[in-house]
Design a protein around this motif. Structure first.
Motif, PDB file in Angstrom:
ATOM      1  N   ARG A   1       5.802   4.788  -5.022  1.00 24.63           N
ATOM      2  CA  ARG A   1       6.654   5.456  -4.038  1.00 24.63           C
ATOM      3  C   ARG A   1       7.819   4.540  -3.650  1.00 24.63           C
ATOM      4  NH1 ARG A   1       2.672   8.709  -5.577  1.00 24.63           N
ATOM      5  NH2 ARG A   1       1.595   9.883  -3.954  1.00 24.63           N
TER       6      ARG A   1
ATOM      7  N   ASP B   1     -11.812   6.574   7.929  1.00 27.42           N
ATOM      8  CA  ASP B   1     -12.214   7.471   6.843  1.00 27.42           C
ATOM      9  C   ASP B   1     -13.713   7.770   6.954  1.00 27.42           C
ATOM     10  OD1 ASP B   1     -12.816   8.778   4.500  1.00 27.42           O
ATOM     11  OD2 ASP B   1     -12.206   7.156   3.171  1.00 27.42           O
TER      12      ASP B   1
ATOM     13  N   ARG C   1       0.833  -1.207   0.000  1.00 28.77           N
ATOM     14  CA  ARG C   1       0.000   0.000   0.000  1.00 28.77           C
ATOM     15  C   ARG C   1       0.868   1.258   0.000  1.00 28.77           C
ATOM     16  NH1 ARG C   1      -5.391  -0.495   3.499  1.00 28.77           N
ATOM     17  NH2 ARG C   1      -6.064   0.880   1.826  1.00 28.77           N
TER      18      ARG C   1
ATOM     19  N   GLY D   1       0.062   1.777  -3.554  1.00 25.52           N
ATOM     20  CA  GLY D   1      -1.264   2.305  -3.278  1.00 25.52           C
ATOM     21  C   GLY D   1      -2.329   1.243  -3.119  1.00 25.52           C
TER      22      GLY D   1
ATOM     23  N   ALA E   1      -1.865   2.680  -8.000  1.00 21.56           N
ATOM     24  CA  ALA E   1      -3.123   3.024  -7.341  1.00 21.56           C
ATOM     25  C   ALA E   1      -2.958   4.144  -6.321  1.00 21.56           C
ATOM     26  CB  ALA E   1      -3.713   1.786  -6.673  1.00 21.56           C
ATOM     27  N   THR E   2      -1.988   4.996  -6.523  1.00 22.42           N
ATOM     28  CA  THR E   2      -1.750   6.153  -5.657  1.00 22.42           C
ATOM     29  C   THR E   2      -2.513   7.356  -6.199  1.00 22.42           C
ATOM     30  OG1 THR E   2       0.214   6.649  -6.956  1.00 22.42           O
ATOM     31  CG2 THR E   2       0.528   5.328  -4.969  1.00 22.42           C
ATOM     32  N   THR E   3      -2.543   8.434  -5.427  1.00 25.67           N
ATOM     33  CA  THR E   3      -3.327   9.601  -5.842  1.00 25.67           C
ATOM     34  C   THR E   3      -2.818  10.213  -7.138  1.00 25.67           C
ATOM     35  OG1 THR E   3      -1.943  10.937  -4.361  1.00 25.67           O
ATOM     36  CG2 THR E   3      -4.077  10.178  -3.511  1.00 25.67           C
ATOM     37  N   ASP E   4      -1.494  10.133  -7.388  1.00 26.73           N
ATOM     38  CA  ASP E   4      -0.945  10.699  -8.617  1.00 26.73           C
ATOM     39  C   ASP E   4      -0.544   9.636  -9.639  1.00 26.73           C
ATOM     40  OD1 ASP E   4       1.276   9.607  -7.414  1.00 26.73           O
ATOM     41  OD2 ASP E   4       2.385  11.490  -7.200  1.00 26.73           O
ATOM     42  N   GLY E   5      -0.838   8.369  -9.340  1.00 29.54           N
ATOM     43  CA  GLY E   5      -0.529   7.301 -10.280  1.00 29.54           C
ATOM     44  C   GLY E   5       0.922   6.849 -10.267  1.00 29.54           C
TER      45      GLY E   5
ATOM     46  N   GLN F   1     -11.177  -0.110  -2.780  1.00 29.35           N
ATOM     47  CA  GLN F   1     -10.060  -0.653  -3.553  1.00 29.35           C
ATOM     48  C   GLN F   1     -10.295  -2.111  -3.915  1.00 29.35           C
ATOM     49  OE1 GLN F   1      -6.438   0.236  -1.299  1.00 29.35           O
ATOM     50  NE2 GLN F   1      -6.028   1.882  -2.754  1.00 29.35           N
TER      51      GLN F   1
ATOM     52  N   ARG G   1     -11.499  -0.556   2.865  1.00 29.98           N
ATOM     53  CA  ARG G   1     -11.654   0.828   3.299  1.00 29.98           C
ATOM     54  C   ARG G   1     -11.085   1.012   4.706  1.00 29.98           C
ATOM     55  NH1 ARG G   1     -16.465   0.248   0.025  1.00 29.98           N
ATOM     56  NH2 ARG G   1     -16.806   2.136  -1.215  1.00 29.98           N
TER      57      ARG G   1
END
Length: 709
Positions: free
Chosen positions: A559, A355, A144, A148, A552-556, A514, A351
């Motif tokens: 990391r 959140d 993750r 992501g 699958a990260t916010t910016d694709g 996800q 999830r």
């Protein structure tokens, strides 16, 4: 008359396809199911003998309750009433979080989903987790962070033979999931390179082109050293790193501090061998890294997996066809079990329970106020460690479903003591496991061939186990007993005993998450031999391969993990001069609660042993088969010596399938990874001594066979 039913093996995460043949209503036979793509008909000995579990001799067939210190037969009403009254009394006296729930990685998706709902809605407790925390939680956390999204394999098994170079770290599929070994053989037959990294020369390592035997606990340094060589020798895929990743600068700085000679001192692997592996992997057109429990079951397991993911990212071997990082999930539903609400911090669909949007979505499906849902609870070992603690924060009652922590938990003597200190222990299981023997209420449950339900294998393929035989009279399904307990706790609606009805609710609860199962149905699974998640709509084809277009990260972007080597939580010293590592053997499974009841499997693997190198055996003056006492800071275990050159001279190995004096988890260290909360099963410091007399053997294994000394 013979009737056949297509179903799946009850054991590991391959979830091999098999067919059950019921002959004249008297015998049940396992036969091949060649069309299922994962195993193409092949089964290991455990799968071939799985029908032996269906016999009445090994089964629980009636509820049990404890009276005057002994378990006796009871009716379902008496057992359920006693459990519900006990949980209600504990809640009233100590609060909802004084009741805990521990689930299992072998539960179907439907059971895992409803168990999470039961904990949060019927009991109102935050304290639910599952034994899959002990399986691949470090890989899940690292996945993750890096990509992501957590799915054991981001590609199907069929891609393995098509890659050019594969590094397998701390996994032994030849013994833990034998039908998968053909993929690795095909890889080599196709001209690919198989590299195995393991302190032991396992049956899998014997198949490898290159086998490295690092010191237990040094996998992180090894991965950093390989990344150092990729950088130093110009094998970084700069275009990929710039286009599809972030954070390379920090990872590069950490790797450059791990030059080959330093890594050789830490790991015991020669610098020349490190260079050979780095060049094989770095120069391959495509490549994969797969990890098993070896690098993951460490107090730095998340960082270790992150370092291996870094190697894939730096070399451009992620997010591309026939390339990537993956994890060999262990338990049958270790993947699905954590996706849908058994973990302390998660709601269905993967999830986060913290959140607000996730809480609103799931609460709407459940028909409850989101403000009534608890927050994150304790991880598995933290939960077990809190059992029976007096005062605020202690868990006084526990519902345990599909797990046997008396054998499987780290520091198992301490855990056993904690289980005994509970006000109420309720266990649902198909056999009278070592943990069930301690319970106040035992509820006999249906098993794999007696019930229908979905599982999610290590590829993310959702498959369907179909009921093939009737359960014995007096045995009930876990979905039914959760409904009955919920009604007795005052929740009259929302719990169902029909698995397909529960799965339809799971689809709605997972929608938009996800791990999205919204487009998966029983009908589709039957027609397609399983459906890969995410599958967000009925017409969606499923997703066998992740990350080919974006991560699958916010910016694709993936990391890099900014990690550096650190030692194990417990290193050898003068008092405990050796490393202990643990694992599985071919003919047993997990805590052995099922396999130890199958004669054919017991004949092949009758009991525990201590594997040690001939040099160490000579130093101890011990011969093959003589008893050894292995002692850690937590306790002592006794088992016969098995002498082999397949292990390092500074390391001993014990399998963990047995209770009693040979229980390996009496010794293991519960030090937790700070991110994944994985205990350090794979490394602890021990001393080893020959046991010369029968009285010495008795002394070494003295006391309750389920307690540490």
């Amino acid at each position: 008359m013979t009737t056949t039913t297509d179903t799946h093996c009850p054991y590991c995460s391959l979830q091999c396809g098999m067919r059950l043949a019921a002959v004249d209503g008297a015998r049940t036979l396992v036969v091949e199911r060649p069309a299922f793509p994962v195993n193409q008909g092949a089964l290991c000995g455990k799968g071939q003998s799985a029908a032996a579990l269906l016999g009445p001799a090994s089964r629980l067939s009636t509820p049990l309750v404890r009276e005057h210190g002994e378990l006796r037969a009871a009716s379902w009403d008496e057992a359920l009433d006693r459990a519900a009254r006990g949980f209600a009394a504990i809640r009233a006296a100590h609060g909802a979080d004084a009741v805990g729930v521990l689930g299992g990685g072998g539960l179907t998706n439907e059971k895992a989903y409803q168990l999470g709902k039961f904990a949060r809605v019927a009991l109102g407790t935050a304290n639910i987790d599952y034994n899959g925390r002990f399986c691949m939680s470090s890989a899940a956390a690292a996945n993750r962070l890096a990509f992501g999204l957590d799915r054991g394999l981001p590609f199907p098994l069929e891609d393995i033979p098509r890659t050019d170079c594969l590094i397998l770290v701390g996994g032994n599929p030849a013994e833990t999931m034998p039908p998968a070994l053909r993929y690795f053989r095909e890889l080599r037959e196709n001209g690919g390179t198989l590299i195995v990294i393991d302190p032991r020369r396992t049956r899998t390592a014997e198949q490898a082109d290159i086998h490295l035997q690092p010191l237990p606990g040094s996998d992180l340094a090894l991965a950093l050293g390989l990344l150092h060589l990729l950088i130093a020798d110009g094998m970084v895929d700069t275009a990929f790193v710039e286009a599809r990743t972030t954070g390379f600068g920090q990872a590069r700085a950490a790797a450059m501090a791990h030059w080959p000679e330093r890594v050789e001192r830490i790991t015991g692997v020669a610098a020349a061998r490190l260079r050979e592996v780095a060049h094989r992997f770095g120069r391959a057109r495509t490549g994969m890294v797969l990890t098993g429990r070896g690098p993951e079951q460490q107090s730095k397991g998340t960082d270790t997996v992150g370092a291996w993911a870094n190697l894939c990212l730096a070399s451009g071997k992620a997010g591309r066809l026939y390339s990537g990082y993956g994890c060999l999930t262990g338990q049958g539903n270790g993947q699905g079990g954590r996706e849908h609400g058994q973990k302390a911090d998660q709601l269905p669909g993967y999830r986060s329970i913290e959140d607000p949007a996730a809480r609103r979505h799931v609460a709407h499906v459940w028909g409850v106020d989101p403000d009534t849902l608890p927050r994150s609870g304790r991880s598995a070992y933290e939960l077990l460690d809190s059992l029976g603690e007096p005062g605020p924060g202690g868990v006084r009652g526990l519902l345990l479903m599909g797990s046997n922590p008396v054998v499987s938990a780290p520091n198992a003597g301490h855990v056993t003591h904690r289980l005994r200190s509970l006000d109420l222990l309720v266990v649902s299981d198909l056999v009278l496991s070592e943990t069930a023997r301690l319970a106040d209420v035992v509820l006999p449950s249906t098993q794999w061939a007696e019930e229908t339900g979905t599982m999610t294998n290590l590829e993310g393929r959702v498959i369907l186990r179909q009921r093939a035989v009737d359960a014995p009279e007096g045995v009930r399904g876990d979905l039914w007993l959760m409904r009955e307990l919920a009604e007795r706790l005052g929740v009259k609606r929302g719990f169902h005993d029909d698995p397909e009805t529960v799965f339809e609710e799971l689809r709605r609860a997972s929608a938009g998450g996800q791990a999205d199962y919204a487009g998966i149905s029983y009908e589709r699974i039957r027609a397609e031999d399983g459906v890969f998640w995410p599958c967000p709509a009925d017409g969606h084809p499923g997703t066998p391969r992740l990350f080919l277009d974006a991560f699958a990260t916010t910016d694709g972007r993936a990391r890099f993990a900014p990690v550096t080597h650190r030692p194990a939580a417990e290193e050898p010293d003068d008092a405990y001069p050796l490393h202990l590592t643990t694992g599985r053997v071919l003919s047993q499974y997990q805590s052995g609660a099922q396999t130890r009841r199958v004669d054919a499997l017991n004949s092949a693997a009758p009991g525990p042993f201590v594997e040690l190198h001939p040099m160490l055996a000579r130093r101890l003056g011990v011969a093959e088969g003589e008893l050894l006492a292995v002692t850690s800071r937590r306790g002592r275990a006794v088992a016969p010596a098995r002498i082999t050159e397949a292990i390092r001279p500074d390391t001993v190995f014990m399998p963990f399938h047995w209770p009693g004096p040979g229980r390996a988890n009496t010794l293991t260290n519960p030090a937790l990874d700070p991110t994944s909360k994985m205990p350090e099963f794979k490394i602890c410091a021990v001393r080893v001594e020959a046991v010369r007399t029968l009285s010495g053997a008795v002394e070494a294994g003295q006391g309750d066979p389920y307690e540490g000394p």
